[in-house]
Write an enzyme that holds these catalytic residues in place. Structure first.
Site, short mmCIF file in Angstrom:
data_model
loop_
_atom_site.label_atom_id
_atom_site.label_comp_id
_atom_site.label_asym_id
_atom_site.label_seq_id
_atom_site.Cartn_x
_atom_site.Cartn_y
_atom_site.Cartn_z
CB THR A 142 -13.90 -15.67 -30.81
OG1 THR A 142 -14.16 -15.68 -29.43
CG2 THR A 142 -14.48 -14.41 -31.43
CD GLU A 167 -12.60 -10.98 -29.93
OE1 GLU A 167 -11.86 -11.64 -29.17
OE2 GLU A 167 -13.83 -11.16 -30.00
CE LYS A 223 -12.70 -18.50 -22.42
NZ LYS A 223 -11.63 -17.55 -22.62
CD1 TRP A 235 -15.17 -18.35 -26.23
CD2 TRP A 235 -16.29 -17.55 -24.47
NE1 TRP A 235 -14.45 -17.29 -25.70
CE2 TRP A 235 -15.12 -16.79 -24.62
CE3 TRP A 235 -17.16 -17.23 -23.42
CZ2 TRP A 235 -14.79 -15.73 -23.79
CZ3 TRP A 235 -16.83 -16.18 -22.58
CH2 TRP A 235 -15.66 -15.45 -22.76
P1 AMP Z 1 -11.09 -15.90 -25.73
O1 AMP Z 1 -11.40 -14.99 -26.86
O2 AMP Z 1 -11.72 -17.25 -25.85
O3 AMP Z 1 -9.63 -15.97 -25.46
O4 AMP Z 1 -11.77 -15.29 -24.41
C1 AMP Z 1 -11.48 -14.00 -23.95
C2 AMP Z 1 -12.30 -13.70 -22.74
O5 AMP Z 1 -11.97 -14.57 -21.67
C3 AMP Z 1 -12.10 -12.32 -22.18
O6 AMP Z 1 -12.83 -11.35 -22.89
C4 AMP Z 1 -12.58 -12.49 -20.75
O7 AMP Z 1 -13.99 -12.46 -20.66
C5 AMP Z 1 -12.08 -13.88 -20.44
N1 AMP Z 1 -10.74 -13.82 -19.83
C6 AMP Z 1 -9.55 -13.89 -20.46
N2 AMP Z 1 -8.53 -13.78 -19.59
C7 AMP Z 1 -9.07 -13.63 -18.36
C8 AMP Z 1 -8.54 -13.46 -17.06
N3 AMP Z 1 -7.23 -13.45 -16.82
N4 AMP Z 1 -9.42 -13.31 -16.04
C9 AMP Z 1 -10.75 -13.34 -16.25
N5 AMP Z 1 -11.31 -13.51 -17.47
C10 AMP Z 1 -10.49 -13.65 -18.52
#
Ligand code: AMP
Length: 540
Positions: free
Chosen positions: A189, A333, A441, A446
Site C-alpha cells: 500500500t 491493512e 486518493k 493513492w
Molecule cells: P486502501 O488501503 O487502498 O484500501 O485504502 C484505504 C483507505 O481508503 C482508508 O484508510 C480510507 O482513507 C479510504 N477509504 C476506504 N473506504 C472508505 C469509505 N467507505 N469512505 C471513505 N474513505 C474510505
C-alpha cells in the site's frame, strides 16, 4: 481434551477444493485484452492451480518464497492466487499503475524470484528487470504461447508463456497441509513517507475474512449470485472476492483491463451479474453513462462500494434503479472490510431521508473486527456521532505490523492506527470525517502528497510547497499543490505543473497549482494541512 471437535487448519486451498467438489460448474468468465470473453469453471481452476503449483516447484519456488503478479482480474490470476498460496508460497500482487521505481522497489523488497505478468505489462518488466538481476529468475507471461512471441530479458532471467508452462506441468496430487498462520499473500500500500509498505495476509485471516463476507449482513454471496469484482486483484486481493465467491459457489465475472463504463455495463448485463464491487469512481462513471443514454442495468441487485466515500446523491440514484449500494470501510491493512452498512432494528423506523443519511455512513463493525475512535490522550471518544477521534481497529484480519518493518508492530492485541479520522454514533455506525495520513486518493489509487511536494521543492524557484486532496466529482479526490516561490521568481503555475512531466505517472500530477505568499504553520513548524484543506478544499 478427548472428544473435542476436529481441528482442521484454515487453508486457502480448502476453498477451491470445496468449490471444485461442490460447485464444479461454477463459472469464471474473463474479459481478455482483445475484448473477447473466456469461460472456465471451478473444477478446471482447481485442476490448473494444482498443475501450476507443480510448475512453481519446478521453477524452484519453495514454501515461504514470494511470487509476484503484475496482472488485472482474470481466471489465470485466480489460478495463481490458489496455486501460489496453496503450495505455501506468498502471492505478491504488484500494482502496475505505480511508478516504475515503486514497482521495482516492491519486487526488490519482497525479493521475488518469479513474476507472472499480463502481456500488456511486459514493458514494465523490461524497465525493472535490470535492477533485479540478482534475484529475478523467471518471468511468466500470462497468455497463449502464440500471443507472446519471443521476448528477451537481460542476464539470467528466463521468459515463459503461461499456457506453455501449463501444458507441460505435472499437477501436485493433493494440496499440502500446513499451519494456518502461514503467510499466503503480500500486498503493498502507498506509504505516507513515500515508499510502499507491505501487508502480509495469512491463510487463517483470509479464510475467516471470506466467511465473514458471506454473512447475511455483509455482501452475503450465494451459489446463485454472479459477481463482478471491479476492484483490481492487486488491491487488497480484490477485497476478497476471489475467495468469497468460490466459497459460496458464486460465479466470478472478471473485467480485465476493460473498466470503462460501456464495457462494465456490457459485462454486467451480458453475464447477468447480480453483485458488483468497486470504488465510487466506477459507479459514478457507470451512472453518467446510463444517464447519457448508454442503456440500462438489467440484472444487477447489489453494489459493494468502498475505498472512498460514496456520494449520498449517487446512492439515491442507484436506489431509484432498484440497486442497493452497500457502503464498506477498511484498508489494505484490514483485508479490507472492517465496517459495512446494514440496518439495525431502529433503522427500519427511519424515514427515507435519514435512512439514506445512515446508509451513506461507512457502516458498522463486522464480527471479527473491532473499532474505536481514540482521542489525543488515547481515551475512547464517546459514541455520540459528534466527537471525532483517530480510528483504530484490531481483529482476525487486521495487520499486526507492516512486512519487514518491525517498528510498526502493534502486536496481536494492539489497536492498529488507520490514519482515518471519524465519529461513531450511538448505534455504532462509523462516519469518516478526515484523514491524518498525507495521502490523496484518486479513483482508488493513492498519490503520496509528500512525493508531490518533493518534486515541487526540487524546482530551483520553489521555497516551500504543500499538496492536499481536494474533492473531485469524478475521481473522489485530486491533488492540489500550493507553492511559495523564492523572492523575485516569476515562475508560473503552469510551468510548475509542466515540471512534473516524466517524474510521476500522469494521473499523479496536480490538477491545479496555486502560487501563494506563504503557508500556514503550526507551533512545531509543521505545515497545517487542516488549515490548507479548509482554505482550498472547496475552492476548486
Ligand atoms: P486502501 O488501503 O487502498 O484500501 O485504502 C484505504 C483507505 O481508503 C482508508 O484508510 C480510507 O482513507 C479510504 N477509504 C476506504 N473506504 C472508505 C469509505 N467507505 N469512505 C471513505 N474513505 C474510505
Amino acid at each position: 481434551m478427548h472428544g473435542l471437535m476436529q481441528h482442521r487448519e484454515l487453508l486457502i486451498s480448502s476453498i477451491i477444493e470445496h468449490a471444485a467438489r461442490h460447485h464444479p460448474a461454477g463459472e469464471i468468465i474473463s474479459r481478455r485484452d482483445d475484448g473477447s470473453l473466456a469461460r472456465t469453471d471451478y473444477r478446471s481452476i482447481e485442476q490448473r492451480a494444482r498443475k501450476l503449483a507443480g510448475s512453481l516447484a519446478g521453477l524452484g519456488v519453495r514454501p515461504g518464497d514470494r511470487v509476484g503478479t503484475l496482472a488485472m482480474n482474470s481466471d489465470r490470476h485466480v489460478e495463481l492466487y490458489y496455486a501460489i498460496s496453496g503450495m505455501g508460497a506468498v502471492c505478491t500482487t504488484i500494482n502496475p499503475r505505480l511508478a516504475v521505481a515503486d514497482i521495482g522497489y516492491i519486487a526488490d523488497h519482497a525479493q521475488v524470484q518469479v513474476i507472472f505478468a499480463d502481456p500488456s505489462f511486459l514493458p514494465i518488466i523490461d524497465d525493472i528487470a535490470p535492477a533485479l538481476a540478482g534475484t529475478l529468475r523467471h518471468v511468466i507471461v500470462m497468455g497463449e504461447t502464440a500471443e507472446i512471441g519471443a521476448h528477451h530479458l537481460p542476464g539470467s532471467v528466463s521468459v515463459h508463456a503461461y499456457e506453455a508452462l501449463m501444458d507441460t506441468a505435472r499437477p501436485i496430487a493433493a494440496w499440502p497441509v500446513f499451519d494456518e498462520r502461514t503467510a499466503s499473500a503480500l500486498c503493498y500500500t502507498s506509504g505516507t513517507t513515500g515508499r510502499p509498505k507491505g501487508v502480509l495476509y495469512s491463510h487463517r485471516s483470509t479464510v475467516l475474512f471470506a466467511m465473514m463476507m458471506n454473512n447475511a449482513d455483509v455482501i452475503a454471496l450465494r451459489a446463485t449470485d454472479r459477481v463482478m469484482p471491479g476492484v483490481p486483484m492487486f488491491h487488497v486481493n480484490a477485497w476478497g472476492f476471489p475467495f468469497a465467491a468460490p466459497l459460496a459457489g458464486a460465479a466470478l465475472l472478471m473485467p480485465g483491463r476493460h473498466l470503462d463504463p460501456a464495457s462494465v455495463l456490457d459485462l454486467l448485463n451480458r453475464e447477468s451479474a447480480s453483485v458488483a464491487a468497486g470504488v465510487p469512481t466506477i459507479w459514478l462513471g457507470l451512472h453518467n453513462h446510463l444517464r447519457d443514454g448508454g442503456g440500462e442495468l438489467t440484472s444487477l441487485q447489489r453494489i459493494l462500494s468502498g475505498g472512498a466515500a460514496f456520494p449520498r446523491a449517487l446512492m439515491a440514484e442507484y436506489q431509484a434503479r432498484g440497486i442497493a449500494v452497500c457502503h464498506a470501510w477498511g484498508m489494505t491493512e484490514s483485508s479490507p472490510v472492517a465496517t459495512y452498512y446494514a440496518p439495525k432494528p431502529a433503522s427500519l423506523a427511519l424515514d427515507a431521508a435519514p435512512k439514506l443519511d445512515q446508509a451513506a455512513k461507512q457502516g458498522r463493525v463486522v464480527f471479527g473486527v473491532d473499532v474505536r475512535a481514540a482521542l489525543d490522550d488515547d481515551a475512547e471518544a464517546p459514541w455520540d456521532g459528534a466527537t471525532q477521534g483517530n480510528l483504530m481497529f484490531r481483529g482476525h484480519w487486521v495487520a499486526s505490523a507492516y512486512y519487514r518493518m518491525p517498528d510498526s508492530d502493534v502486536g496481536d492485541e494492539g489497536w492498529f492506527p488507520t490514519g482515518d479520522v471519524g465519529v461513531i454514533d450511538p448505534d455504532g455506525y462509523v462516519m469518516l470525517t478526515d484523514r491524518t495520513k498525507d495521502l490523496i486518493k484518486s479513483g482508488g489509487e493513492w498519490i503520496s502528497s509528500i512525493a508531490i511536494e518533493n518534486i515541487a521543492i526540487g524546482h530551483p524557484d520553489v521555497l516551500e510547497a504543500a499538496a492536499i486532496a481536494v474533492p473531485d466529482a469524478k475521481w473522489g479526490e485530486r491533488p492540489l499543490l500550493i507553492a511559495v516561490l523564492r523572492a523575485g521568481s516569476a515562475l508560473a503555475a503552469d510551468d510548475l505543473r509542466a515540471f512534473y512531466r516524466d517524474k510521476v505517472p500522469s494521473w499523479s500530477v496536480p490538477d491545479r497549482v496555486v502560487i501563494a505568499d506563504s503557508l500556514p504553520h503550526g507551533a512545531t513548524g509543521k505545515i497545517l494541512k487542516t488549515e490548507l484543506r479548509r482554505i482550498y478544499a472547496s475552492d476548486t
